[in-house]
Enzyme design. Structure first.
Site, short mmCIF file in Angstrom:
data_model
loop_
_atom_site.label_atom_id
_atom_site.label_comp_id
_atom_site.label_asym_id
_atom_site.label_seq_id
_atom_site.Cartn_x
_atom_site.Cartn_y
_atom_site.Cartn_z
N SER A 147 -45.22 5.70 154.64
CA SER A 147 -43.92 5.73 155.41
C SER A 147 -44.66 6.07 156.98
O SER A 147 -45.82 6.12 157.03
CB SER A 147 -43.17 7.12 154.92
OG SER A 147 -42.51 7.58 156.07
N TYR A 160 -40.82 15.34 152.48
CA TYR A 160 -41.19 13.79 152.45
C TYR A 160 -42.41 13.73 153.16
O TYR A 160 -43.35 12.79 152.75
CB TYR A 160 -40.01 13.27 153.04
CG TYR A 160 -40.02 11.65 153.02
CD1 TYR A 160 -40.68 11.23 154.00
CD2 TYR A 160 -39.19 11.10 151.93
CE1 TYR A 160 -40.44 9.74 154.02
CE2 TYR A 160 -39.28 9.63 151.84
CZ TYR A 160 -39.95 9.08 153.12
OH TYR A 160 -39.72 7.42 153.07
C1 GCO Z 1 -35.80 9.91 157.68
C2 GCO Z 1 -36.25 8.73 157.06
C3 GCO Z 1 -37.52 8.18 157.07
C4 GCO Z 1 -37.56 6.59 156.48
C5 GCO Z 1 -38.92 6.08 156.32
C6 GCO Z 1 -39.49 5.77 157.68
O1 GCO Z 1 -35.23 10.98 157.41
O2 GCO Z 1 -36.54 9.89 158.86
O3 GCO Z 1 -35.47 8.64 155.49
O4 GCO Z 1 -38.18 8.96 156.38
O5 GCO Z 1 -37.04 6.71 155.30
O6 GCO Z 1 -39.67 6.87 155.61
O7 GCO Z 1 -40.84 5.29 157.44
#
Ligand code: GCO
Length: 256
Positions: A147, A160
């Site tokens: 990501s 995340y």
């Molecule tokens: C967020 C998004 C991101 C995208 C992606 C970007 O909340 O900023 O969900 O995480 O999904 O990963 O690269």
């Protein structure tokens, strides 16, 4: 140069989290390049429906629903593939969830759920696939989905971000340990893609204009725009590429 370099004929690809979104688009692209597909999701009905949809398009796709973050479920899934004589040559660790909350208010259980689903799963499934690739002596391909958050952070998505940062270095660890067995482990870093996971962000005018203003391409990415990088990293064309991450982000990370 012959396009056979990008052919996946005779290969079998397992794509986790492929019942919809980025995973479905990537699986479809690998199937169109010739791979036989094993789709995965947590929901058996939705995964079966996705496999049926791709089969209706003339691709070879079967469904294998299992929890990617559960050690026993991962092992059972691979034992089932062994029993069915299905050898995974290409693994795409795509399964991932998002959970947005400031860290000060974050329940450790939610931290663990996100990190286990987005990072630990790639280790668990990568290891089972690699063991079999090494035992067969055939080598193979592992493509982890990172990501923008493999490089940068923003508020409210710490688990995340930590997991996607981990994906970048887990990919390099896989290269360090498995390259000598003919396994190429690489990653793709999608930018802001128009998916269900980002629906709330896309419907937020402030965030939508942030993405369009901050991305040189001035738009959200489309899931199908990951297919090129996925086929490259899954094919003989990338046989001397290892431990790398390709950002497909409309140029967002490249500019201030
Ligand atoms: C967020 C998004 C991101 C995208 C992606 C970007 O909340 O900023 O969900 O995480 O999904 O990963 O690269």
């Amino acid at each position: 140069m012959s396009l056979a370099l990008f052919s996946l004929e005779g290969r079998t690809a397992l794509v986790t989290g492929s019942a919809r979104g980025l995973g479905y688009a990537i699986a479809r692209g690998l199937g169109q390049a010739g791979a036989r597909l094993i789709l995965n999701g947590t929901n058996a009905e939705r995964t079966a429906a996705a496999a049926e949809a791709l089969t209706a398009e003339g691709l070879t796709a079967t469904a294998l629903a299992f929890d990617v973050a559960d050690d026993a479920a991962v092992l059972a899934a691979f034992e089932r593939l062994d029993a069915e004589g299905l050898a995974v040559d290409i693994l795409v660790n795509n399964a991932g969830i998002q959970f947005r909350k400031p860290m000060l208010d974050l329940d450790p259980a939610d931290w663990r759920r996100v990190v286990d689903t987005n990072l630990t799963s790639a280790f668990l499934i990568g290891r089972e696939a690699a063991k079999r690739m090494i035992a067969r002596g055939t080598g193979g391909k592992i493509v982890n989905i990172g990501s923008l958050m493999s490089e940068v952070a923003r508020p409210t998505v710490a688990p995340y971000t930590a997991a996607k940062g981990g994906i970048k270095l887990l990919t390099r660890s896989m290269a360090a340990e498995w390259a000598e067995h003919g396994i190429q482990s690489n990653a793709i870093g999608p930018g802001y893609m128009a998916t269900d996971m980002n629906e709330a962000l896309m419907n937020d005018p402030k965030f939508d204009s942030f993405v369009k203003g901050r991305t040189p391409t001035r738009r959200w990415g489309l899931p199908d725009e990951l297919v090129g990088a996925a086929v490259f990293l899954a094919s003989p064309a990338s046989n001397y590429v290892n431990g790398q991450i390709i950002y497909v982000d409309g140029g967002m990370l490249a500019v201030l």
